[in-house]
Design an enzyme around this catalytic site. Structure first.
Site, mmCIF file in Angstrom:
data_model
loop_
_atom_site.group_PDB
_atom_site.id
_atom_site.type_symbol
_atom_site.label_atom_id
_atom_site.label_comp_id
_atom_site.label_asym_id
_atom_site.label_seq_id
_atom_site.Cartn_x
_atom_site.Cartn_y
_atom_site.Cartn_z
ATOM 1 N N CYS A 1 0.839 -1.202 0.000
ATOM 2 C CA CYS A 1 0.000 0.000 0.000
ATOM 3 C C CYS A 1 0.871 1.248 0.000
ATOM 4 O O CYS A 1 1.762 1.387 0.837
ATOM 5 C CB CYS A 1 -0.918 0.005 1.215
ATOM 6 S SG CYS A 1 -2.014 1.446 1.264
ATOM 7 N N HIS B 1 1.545 -7.593 -6.609
ATOM 8 C CA HIS B 1 0.885 -6.575 -7.431
ATOM 9 C C HIS B 1 1.886 -6.172 -8.512
ATOM 10 O O HIS B 1 2.974 -5.689 -8.209
ATOM 11 C CB HIS B 1 0.503 -5.367 -6.570
ATOM 12 C CG HIS B 1 -0.314 -4.344 -7.296
ATOM 13 N ND1 HIS B 1 -1.428 -3.754 -6.744
ATOM 14 C CD2 HIS B 1 -0.185 -3.799 -8.533
ATOM 15 C CE1 HIS B 1 -1.936 -2.882 -7.615
ATOM 16 N NE2 HIS B 1 -1.202 -2.898 -8.701
#
Length: 335
Positions: A97, A168
């Site tokens: 994040c 990711h």
């Protein structure tokens, strides 16, 4: 659980402000096998905050993973001990994040800069966790060269005993891009992630980032052990109805039993309201259910305007479903 290298997993990504317990209950009605993730919960919040509100969930949500944010081994270990009583199926460490709030706490994507420390965190978490411990990371941050740093990062996570690693397939830029831009601007590098899987055949590696539909998910599952969808699963929720078939190797859109879904969500919303919640807490996650169906716009209008009013009851859900032509059976989500 994603511990066996040959068991394919479809997951709905952890998304702050979106994948709360009400969202996960809805998603579970559409797929019995998707792995669902909590929003990221900061270790400090579990230790010092309203842990029951942060950690409780419906037993129907299993399999469900708790995503933790933090960079202090003692605090993460204490949060895992507390969460142990709640029976999560997986504990996931957020190393992806890019938000300012996360950076100020020196965790999330900025941890990509210090893989040795992340490995120490995973080692500490493994010692106290009854559930598998996994990591969700980026391919790199800022000026890092992903092809250089990602293999080393993965090797350290594997060495520390991580049970699975979700990647990711974008870099995160910690300065100059917002969290929203970090989901869209840095280019995707699926090839690099696929190469990491080929080089680590015995380790569970999953892929996340920019995957729009079940057809793309199926293509990734030909290489990867797991595929994780975020915004696509949230905004076009109906695609989750095809996940169980996808995991059996069939790419087909299965129309949900919409009336059974309606009844389950009405019963659930009644419970939420009875316990002091509001209808909108449940229905805000449902606006993406009927993409492309006749009446979908009216469905969204009813939920957006009526379900948000104080004292709104579940008769509004009944009216919203009645606005949709459920007989159309359009193949919406296979892509």
């Amino acid at each position: 659980m994603p511990t066996h290298p040959h068991k394919k997993v479809f997951a709905v990504a952890p998304m702050i402000d979106w994948t709360d317990r009400h969202c996960r209950f809805l998603h579970r009605q559409l797929s019995s096998r998707a792995l669902l993730y909590t929003e990221m919960v900061v270790a400090d919040a579990i230790i010092h905050g309203p842990r029951e509100r942060l950690l409780s969930y419906s037993p129907a949500e299993h399999p469900v993973a708790l995503q933790l944010g933090g960079s202090n081994a003692e605090k993460l270990s204490e949060a895992i001990r507390i969460a142990g009583d709640y029976g999560y199926d997986e504990i996931n460490l957020n190393v992806g994040c890019p938000s300012d709030r996360v950076q100020s706490g020196t965790f999330g994507a900025c941890l990509m800069r210090d893989p040795a420390h992340v490995a120490d965190l995973v080692t500490a978490m493994k010692k106290v966790s009854q559930a598998p411990v996994t990591v969700k990371c980026r391919i790199g941050v800022d000026d890092q060269v992903p092809a250089d740093v990602l293999p080393d990062f993965l090797a350290r996570m594997i060495g520390a005993g991580a049970d699975a690693i979700w990647i990711h397939a974008r870099k995160a830029w910690l300065q100059g891009l917002s969290p929203k831009q970090n989901r869209e601007v840095p280019p995707l590098d699926y090839d690099l992630v696929h190469r990491m899987k080929r080089e680590n055949p015995d380790v569970f590696l999953g892929i996340n980032g920019g995957i729009a539909d079940l057809k793309q998910a199926a293509e990734h599952l030909e290489v990867m052990d797991g595929v994780m969808l975020g915004r696509a699963a949230y905004h076009n929720t109906g695609l989750l109805a095809g996940v169980d078939a996808l995991l059996d190797g069939r790419l087909e859109y299965l129309d949900p039993d919409w009336l059974a879904l309606r009844d389950a969500m009405i019963a659930y919303a009644d419970q939420v309201i009875a316990s002091g919640g509001r209808l909108h807490h449940v229905t805000r996650h449902m606006v993406g259910l009927f993409q492309g169906y006749p009446g979908a716009r009216r469905f969204r209008q009813i939920l957006s305007s009526e379900a948000t009013k104080p004292g709104a009851g579940t008769e509004i859900l009944t009216a919203a479903f009645a606005a949709v032509d459920l007989s159309s059976g359009l193949e919406k989500a296979a892509g």
